[in-house]
Design a protein around this motif. Structure first.
Motif, mmCIF file in Angstrom:
data_model
loop_
_atom_site.group_PDB
_atom_site.id
_atom_site.type_symbol
_atom_site.label_atom_id
_atom_site.label_comp_id
_atom_site.label_asym_id
_atom_site.label_seq_id
_atom_site.Cartn_x
_atom_site.Cartn_y
_atom_site.Cartn_z
ATOM 1 N N ASN A 122 0.816 -1.211 0.000
ATOM 2 C CA ASN A 122 0.000 0.000 0.000
ATOM 3 C C ASN A 122 0.853 1.266 0.000
ATOM 4 N N GLN A 123 2.018 1.198 0.631
ATOM 5 C CA GLN A 123 2.899 2.362 0.692
ATOM 6 C C GLN A 123 3.387 2.759 -0.704
ATOM 7 N N ARG A 124 3.844 1.780 -1.459
ATOM 8 C CA ARG A 124 4.319 2.065 -2.815
ATOM 9 C C ARG A 124 3.165 2.496 -3.714
ATOM 10 N N TYR A 125 2.032 1.842 -3.558
ATOM 11 C CA TYR A 125 0.858 2.182 -4.363
ATOM 12 C C TYR A 125 0.447 3.632 -4.116
ATOM 13 N N ALA A 126 0.424 4.027 -2.845
ATOM 14 C CA ALA A 126 0.034 5.396 -2.500
ATOM 15 C C ALA A 126 1.008 6.410 -3.092
ATOM 16 N N LYS A 127 2.292 6.078 -3.068
ATOM 17 C CA LYS A 127 3.309 7.011 -3.553
ATOM 18 C C LYS A 127 3.318 7.116 -5.075
ATOM 19 N N GLU A 128 3.307 5.974 -5.768
ATOM 20 C CA GLU A 128 3.502 5.991 -7.217
ATOM 21 C C GLU A 128 2.206 6.111 -8.013
ATOM 22 N N ILE A 129 1.088 5.692 -7.432
ATOM 23 C CA ILE A 129 -0.181 5.748 -8.162
ATOM 24 C C ILE A 129 -1.047 6.905 -7.684
ATOM 25 N N GLU A 130 -1.167 7.053 -6.375
ATOM 26 C CA GLU A 130 -2.012 8.114 -5.818
ATOM 27 C C GLU A 130 -1.224 9.371 -5.481
ATOM 28 N N HIS A 131 0.109 9.276 -5.573
ATOM 29 C CA HIS A 131 0.996 10.414 -5.301
ATOM 30 C C HIS A 131 0.775 10.966 -3.894
ATOM 31 N N ARG A 132 0.649 10.040 -2.957
ATOM 32 C CA ARG A 132 0.520 10.402 -1.546
ATOM 33 C C ARG A 132 1.723 9.851 -0.793
ATOM 34 N N GLU A 133 2.319 10.684 0.037
ATOM 35 C CA GLU A 133 3.455 10.260 0.846
ATOM 36 C C GLU A 133 2.967 9.832 2.232
ATOM 37 N N GLN A 134 3.907 9.308 3.021
ATOM 38 C CA GLN A 134 3.624 8.949 4.409
ATOM 39 C C GLN A 134 2.415 8.025 4.533
ATOM 40 N N GLN A 135 2.404 6.981 3.729
ATOM 41 C CA GLN A 135 1.329 5.988 3.809
ATOM 42 C C GLN A 135 1.976 4.649 4.172
ATOM 43 N N PRO A 136 2.179 4.402 5.468
ATOM 44 C CA PRO A 136 2.915 3.200 5.877
ATOM 45 C C PRO A 136 2.135 1.923 5.601
ATOM 46 N N ASN A 137 2.878 0.849 5.410
ATOM 47 C CA ASN A 137 2.266 -0.464 5.244
ATOM 48 C C ASN A 137 1.907 -1.050 6.604
ATOM 49 N N ASP A 138 0.797 -1.745 6.647
ATOM 50 C CA ASP A 138 0.386 -2.442 7.867
ATOM 51 C C ASP A 138 0.961 -3.854 7.812
#
Length: 297
Positions: free
Chosen positions: A51-67
């Motif tokens: 989810n962290q990589r998806y948020a950064k590269e697809i949704e362009h959101r930072e600070q989205q840690p993986n659970d």
């Protein structure tokens, strides 16, 4: 007897409640994963895997840690998931990288081959779960160097081929002039015999120098004769090396042309490699890319 409890955000929660909440979270994750698998929503599966990589590269959101508490639930299914996700990924790669071919040598593990021509190179492996190429660094560096040399109209093995060819010419010259060396050797030996017959206890320095010069010339001829004995075999061995190097030049030229025809330049090829994850997931159906409500994450 006091019931054991934990402190979370200054609120006292019953341990049983904490356990139940964690189980519910894991069940939700697995149910969502199962639903995505059943519907072949590959984009959502990639989001669930990282989810962290998806948020950064697809949704362009930072600070989205993986659970990690839920994401490692499918770690032991890595090979099977790779096999499952490879279907659509390899179809996509077949269009965007038409010169790469893949071999599944064990479940979920894929070798990459460059081209469908004879003696093609194994170029690394396809990492399906991370949507990236793991290129063989030695083979990749050869290709990079070939592109760099091409700017000066040079080929990867041209310099080595030139040196080996020059060596073969020299060895062939030894073969062609073997008779002349024998005649020269006989003449020098006669001269040495004559000088030696004139030398006595008080040998002149000039006589010594002449004799030493003849000895050195004879030694040089002997060295050449030693090379001559192995020259024919060495030439054959060198010709095999040149043939191999020429084949490698040809294969590299095929690879260079494939990349230029598809991407325009090696730099654009490398850029596409870096953006492969984002580009591939963007190509999947939008229905697979729906975001998850905060309470489902």
């Amino acid at each position: 007897m006091l019931m054991a409890s934990v402190e979370t955000n200054s609120d006292s929660l019953d341990v049983t409640q904490v356990i139940n909440q964690q189980i519910i979270t894991k069940i939700k994750y697995l149910r969502r994963f199962n639903d995505a698998i059943s519907s072949h929503r590959d984009r959502e599966i990639y989001q669930l895997l990282d989810n962290q990589r998806y948020a950064k590269e697809i949704e362009h959101r930072e600070q989205q840690p993986n659970d990690k508490g839920v994401m490692n639930l499918v770690d032991d299914l890595a090979d099977q998931l790779s096999n499952y996700l490879s279907e659509n990924l390899i179809k996509y790669l077949g269009k965007t990288y038409p010169f790469f071919y893949y071999e599944e040598y064990q479940t979920g593990h894929y070798r990459i081959y460059f081209g469908n021509w004879w003696d093609r190179r194994q170029f690394g492996e396809l990492d399906v779960l991370n949507v990236r190429f793991s290129f063989d660094q030695t083979e990749y560096d050869k290709l990079r160097t070939a592109f760099e040399l091409a700017r000066d109209n040079k080929r990867y093995n041209s310099e080595r081929i030139s040196k080996i060819s020059s060596e073969n010419d020299r060895l062939q010259d030894l073969i062609d002039h073997q008779r002349e060396r024998e005649e020269r050797k006989e003449a020098l030996q006669e001269q040495l015999k004559e000088i030696s017959s004139r030398s006595g206890i008080w040998e002149s320095s000039r006589n010594k120098e002449s004799r030493q010069e003849l000895v050195e010339q004879l030694q040089k001829l002997e060295d050449q004769e030693e090379e001559f004995r192995n020259a024919a075999q060495t030439i054959k061995d060198n010709e095999r090396v040149v043939l191999s190097l020429s084949k490698e030049n040809t294969i590299l030229s095929y690879e260079q042309k494939s990349i230029i025809d598809t991407f325009g330049s090696f730099e654009d090829f490398e850029l596409a490699n870096r953006n492969l994850y984002a580009n591939y997931l963007a190509s999947l159906n939008e229905s697979e890319g729906k975001q998850v409500d905060d309470d489902e994450q």
